[in-house]
Scaffold this motif. Structure first.
Motif, PDB file in Angstrom:
ATOM      1  N   VAL A 168     -23.062  -0.341 -20.479  1.00  0.00           N
ATOM      2  CA  VAL A 168     -22.495   0.090 -19.172  1.00  0.00           C
ATOM      3  C   VAL A 168     -23.103   0.695 -18.294  1.00  0.00           C
ATOM      4  O   VAL A 168     -24.068   1.426 -18.696  1.00  0.00           O
ATOM      5  N   VAL A 169     -22.843   0.211 -17.052  1.00  0.00           N
ATOM      6  CA  VAL A 169     -23.844   0.566 -15.836  1.00  0.00           C
ATOM      7  C   VAL A 169     -22.802   0.980 -14.984  1.00  0.00           C
ATOM      8  O   VAL A 169     -21.723   0.694 -14.533  1.00  0.00           O
ATOM      9  N   PHE A 170     -23.037   2.364 -14.522  1.00  0.00           N
ATOM     10  CA  PHE A 170     -22.314   3.250 -13.248  1.00  0.00           C
ATOM     11  C   PHE A 170     -23.356   2.791 -12.162  1.00  0.00           C
ATOM     12  O   PHE A 170     -24.497   3.070 -12.385  1.00  0.00           O
ATOM     13  N   TYR A 171     -22.477   2.709 -11.094  1.00  0.00           N
ATOM     14  CA  TYR A 171     -23.518   3.003  -9.811  1.00  0.00           C
ATOM     15  C   TYR A 171     -22.683   3.931  -8.975  1.00  0.00           C
ATOM     16  O   TYR A 171     -21.514   3.852  -8.699  1.00  0.00           O
ATOM     17  N   ALA A 172     -23.685   4.864  -8.420  1.00  0.00           N
ATOM     18  CA  ALA A 172     -23.054   5.977  -7.517  1.00  0.00           C
ATOM     19  C   ALA A 172     -23.946   5.888  -6.016  1.00  0.00           C
ATOM     20  O   ALA A 172     -25.122   5.874  -6.028  1.00  0.00           O
ATOM     21  N   GLU A 173     -23.301   5.890  -4.970  1.00  0.00           N
ATOM     22  CA  GLU A 173     -23.729   5.706  -3.764  1.00  0.00           C
ATOM     23  C   GLU A 173     -24.545   6.945  -3.322  1.00  0.00           C
ATOM     24  O   GLU A 173     -25.714   7.062  -2.736  1.00  0.00           O
ATOM     25  N   SER A 174     -24.108   8.181  -3.888  1.00  0.00           N
ATOM     26  CA  SER A 174     -24.800   9.582  -3.501  1.00  0.00           C
ATOM     27  C   SER A 174     -24.538  10.481  -4.896  1.00  0.00           C
ATOM     28  O   SER A 174     -23.962  10.154  -5.689  1.00  0.00           O
ATOM     29  N   LYS A 175     -25.156  11.665  -4.725  1.00  0.00           N
ATOM     30  CA  LYS A 175     -25.149  12.669  -5.630  1.00  0.00           C
ATOM     31  C   LYS A 175     -23.616  13.354  -5.845  1.00  0.00           C
ATOM     32  O   LYS A 175     -23.362  14.002  -6.611  1.00  0.00           O
ATOM     33  N   HIS A 176     -22.726  12.965  -4.955  1.00  0.00           N
ATOM     34  CA  HIS A 176     -21.507  13.654  -4.745  1.00  0.00           C
ATOM     35  C   HIS A 176     -20.558  12.754  -5.720  1.00  0.00           C
ATOM     36  O   HIS A 176     -19.522  13.342  -5.965  1.00  0.00           O
ATOM     37  N   TYR A 177     -21.124  11.830  -6.298  1.00  0.00           N
ATOM     38  CA  TYR A 177     -20.034  10.931  -7.051  1.00  0.00           C
ATOM     39  C   TYR A 177     -19.927  10.906  -8.576  1.00  0.00           C
ATOM     40  O   TYR A 177     -18.856  10.533  -9.011  1.00  0.00           O
ATOM     41  N   PHE A 178     -20.897  11.422  -9.144  1.00  0.00           N
ATOM     42  CA  PHE A 178     -20.922  12.044 -10.598  1.00  0.00           C
ATOM     43  C   PHE A 178     -19.680  12.763 -10.969  1.00  0.00           C
ATOM     44  O   PHE A 178     -19.004  12.445 -11.985  1.00  0.00           O
ATOM     45  N   GLN A 179     -18.994  13.561 -10.253  1.00  0.00           N
ATOM     46  CA  GLN A 179     -17.795  14.187 -10.566  1.00  0.00           C
ATOM     47  C   GLN A 179     -16.685  13.683 -11.090  1.00  0.00           C
ATOM     48  O   GLN A 179     -15.694  13.825 -11.559  1.00  0.00           O
ATOM     49  N   ARG A 222     -28.085  -9.341  -9.720  1.00  0.00           N
ATOM     50  CA  ARG A 222     -28.908  -9.915 -10.862  1.00  0.00           C
ATOM     51  C   ARG A 222     -28.882  -8.965 -12.038  1.00  0.00           C
ATOM     52  O   ARG A 222     -29.314  -9.027 -13.283  1.00  0.00           O
ATOM     53  N   ILE A 223     -27.885  -7.940 -11.849  1.00  0.00           N
ATOM     54  CA  ILE A 223     -27.592  -6.900 -13.028  1.00  0.00           C
ATOM     55  C   ILE A 223     -26.884  -7.759 -14.120  1.00  0.00           C
ATOM     56  O   ILE A 223     -26.052  -8.568 -13.906  1.00  0.00           O
ATOM     57  N   LYS A 224     -27.412  -7.232 -15.478  1.00  0.00           N
ATOM     58  CA  LYS A 224     -26.617  -7.749 -16.562  1.00  0.00           C
ATOM     59  C   LYS A 224     -26.039  -6.778 -17.437  1.00  0.00           C
ATOM     60  O   LYS A 224     -26.678  -5.975 -17.803  1.00  0.00           O
ATOM     61  N   ALA A 225     -24.836  -6.675 -17.413  1.00  0.00           N
ATOM     62  CA  ALA A 225     -24.205  -5.413 -18.258  1.00  0.00           C
ATOM     63  C   ALA A 225     -22.594  -6.234 -18.738  1.00  0.00           C
ATOM     64  O   ALA A 225     -22.001  -7.018 -18.267  1.00  0.00           O
ATOM     65  N   ASP A 226     -22.276  -5.432 -20.055  1.00  0.00           N
ATOM     66  CA  ASP A 226     -20.709  -5.767 -20.453  1.00  0.00           C
ATOM     67  C   ASP A 226     -19.833  -5.296 -19.312  1.00  0.00           C
ATOM     68  O   ASP A 226     -18.709  -5.933 -18.911  1.00  0.00           O
ATOM     69  N   VAL A 227     -19.866  -4.121 -19.022  1.00  0.00           N
ATOM     70  CA  VAL A 227     -18.957  -3.444 -18.168  1.00  0.00           C
ATOM     71  C   VAL A 227     -20.054  -2.797 -16.939  1.00  0.00           C
ATOM     72  O   VAL A 227     -20.850  -2.178 -17.196  1.00  0.00           O
ATOM     73  N   MET A 228     -19.322  -2.826 -15.593  1.00  0.00           N
ATOM     74  CA  MET A 228     -20.055  -2.148 -14.548  1.00  0.00           C
ATOM     75  C   MET A 228     -18.977  -1.225 -13.844  1.00  0.00           C
ATOM     76  O   MET A 228     -17.814  -1.851 -13.725  1.00  0.00           O
ATOM     77  N   ILE A 229     -19.086   0.123 -13.625  1.00  0.00           N
ATOM     78  CA  ILE A 229     -18.110   0.917 -13.007  1.00  0.00           C
ATOM     79  C   ILE A 229     -18.445   1.397 -11.807  1.00  0.00           C
ATOM     80  O   ILE A 229     -19.800   2.006 -11.607  1.00  0.00           O
ATOM     81  N   MET A 230     -17.731   1.400 -10.714  1.00  0.00           N
ATOM     82  CA  MET A 230     -18.181   2.083  -9.537  1.00  0.00           C
ATOM     83  C   MET A 230     -16.833   2.674  -8.805  1.00  0.00           C
ATOM     84  O   MET A 230     -15.767   2.442  -9.019  1.00  0.00           O
ATOM     85  N   THR A 231     -17.366   3.431  -7.791  1.00  0.00           N
ATOM     86  CA  THR A 231     -16.258   4.044  -6.844  1.00  0.00           C
ATOM     87  C   THR A 231     -16.590   3.596  -5.566  1.00  0.00           C
ATOM     88  O   THR A 231     -16.209   4.136  -4.353  1.00  0.00           O
ATOM     89  N   TYR A 287     -16.209  -5.984 -13.787  1.00  0.00           N
ATOM     90  CA  TYR A 287     -16.110  -4.885 -12.968  1.00  0.00           C
ATOM     91  C   TYR A 287     -15.028  -4.075 -12.728  1.00  0.00           C
ATOM     92  O   TYR A 287     -13.804  -4.235 -12.544  1.00  0.00           O
ATOM     93  N   ILE A 288     -15.265  -2.654 -12.738  1.00  0.00           N
ATOM     94  CA  ILE A 288     -14.188  -1.523 -12.858  1.00  0.00           C
ATOM     95  C   ILE A 288     -14.367  -0.671 -11.491  1.00  0.00           C
ATOM     96  O   ILE A 288     -15.347  -0.158 -11.315  1.00  0.00           O
TER      97      ILE A 288
END
Length: 389
Positions: A44-55, A105-114, A132-133
């Motif tokens: 599982v890969v999460f992508y966050a544009e900034s420090k504000h999105y972890f919440q 080029r990312i390889k992942a079962d699931v990638m989650i973004m906001t 992609y979620i």
């Protein structure tokens, strides 16, 4: 050693050449180290544009970690506190300028973004990502504040309530798009805010605008600060991360303006919950933070009636009134930008509006949002189901 290659001798005649070579070598070794992990398929890969999105990710991340799911968390914020301290089982990586190159080029079962607009601009889908979620970082509707194509290239959407599900299905039908999977995820952040809300000895007004053209910071911030300075409140300004990123000079100007007001400050906490939990009053324009304040703290909002935040000029095609417009009178009261001298009277009206508000907004919350405590587990289960065995 790499450090020997990168040593620069200031006294050398080829100083500039050494700087260029050092930069190229540094980038090469950095990419190599980064890619050593991402060239292998991740769970599982999460992508966050900034420090504000972890919440917004936190409930889902902790739910997955509790099931011993390994997570790679990519952040584009050099100051993201997760780079120093992160939950066990989550590997945090930082990249910004090379992200466009690495993304597809990312390889992942699931990638989650906001991050909306996957595949529409620089950040393309990778053929090696299974699902992609999209997970919302605001409880607003999907068709006014987001571009028409914002969610077309996602496989799955974690919706906050039925209103978003109806909008997405209508858009798919209207524009001839394949049906995405929709998970009734809810908006867990509201319950977290409610749990942490408490009274503070100080009286605090939080000013938190959105970042569109026509927001408070670009239209009436000078007059607003002047009027607030006459009131017995501490004033906290919270800048949307996109505003600071896109309009750095304007943000610096506002910061400088605050130097003339001793009881005002800028809030740069990554976690919005800490500030919302102690604020007595929220002043905003078209920001989704209104939902978080009203439904999370049980307190009404003072809206400044700016122009609509309208990123999608075709939003009326759906013939569905955006929830942020429809529920505005339910969440608080409004004042026009040109009438800010009436702020004391409006705050008095807001005080009267507060009577019985917590029970009213709680009833509305139950009809509007999926039950976060029950529904967020559906999100955890969905991700686990799509992890390759």
């Amino acid at each position: 050693m790499i450090y020997e290659f990168l040593y620069i001798d200031p006294g050398s005649g080829s100083y500039l050449i050494q700087i260029i070579v050092a930069a190229v070598l540094g980038a090469f070794f950095w990419i190599k180290m980064f890619w050593q992990r991402l060239r292998h398929k991740q769970t599982v890969v999460f992508y966050a544009e900034s420090k504000h999105y972890f919440q917004y990710f936190e409930k889902l991340i902790r739910g997955l970690l509790a099931k011993n799911i390994k997570i790679v968390y990519i952040t584009s914020d050099k100051r993201d506190p997760l780079r120093k301290t992160s939950p066990e089982g989550m590997h945090v990586m930082y990249t910004k300028w090379m992200l466009v190159f690495l993304f597809k080029r990312i390889k992942a079962d699931v990638m989650i973004m906001t991050m909306p607009d996957l595949g529409n601009y620089l950040f393309k889908r990778s053929a090696s990502v299974g699902k992609y979620i999209y997970l919302f970082h605001a409880a607003v509707s999907t068709h006014q504040q987001y571009r028409k194509e914002a969610f077309f290239n996602y496989d799955t959407i974690f919706c906050t309530g039925d209103y978003q599900k109806v909008e997405i299905r209508k858009a798919e039908e209207l524009y001839g798009k394949n049906k995405k999977e929709i998970i009734t995820y809810g908006y867990p952040l509201l319950d977290t805010i409610k749990e942490q809300t408490h009274a503070d000895a100080r009286q605090i007004i939080l000013v938190a605008p959105s970042w569109f053209e026509g927001c408070i910071f670009d239209t009436c911030i000078e007059e607003l600060l002047l009027q607030l300075s006459k009131l017995p409140y501490e004033v906290v300004l919270r800048c949307h991360p996109e505003y600071k990123k896109r309009k750095g000079k304007s943000f610096a100007r506002i910061n400088k303006m605050l130097q003339g007001y001793p009881h005002m400050m800028i809030d740069e906490e990554p976690d919005v919950i800490k500030t919302l939990a102690v604020a007595d009053i929220l002043i905003t324009d078209r920001s989704g933070i209104a939902f978080e304040f009203a439904f999370g703290t049980g307190k009404p909002v003072l809206f400044i009636d700016s122009i609509l935040k309208q990123t999608n000029p075709y939003f009326t095609d759906l013939e569905i009134e955006p929830v942020e417009n429809r529920l505005r009178p339910e969440m608080g009261i409004s004042i026009l930008p040109e009438n800010l001298d009436q702020l004391p009277q409006k705050l008095k009206e807001l005080e009267n509006f507060s009577e019985g508000f917590p029970s009213k907004i709680e009833s509305l919350k139950k009809t509007l949002f999926y039950n976060a405590e029950e529904s967020y587990q559906l999100g955890v289960d969905y991700v686990i189901q799509h992890i390759a065995s």
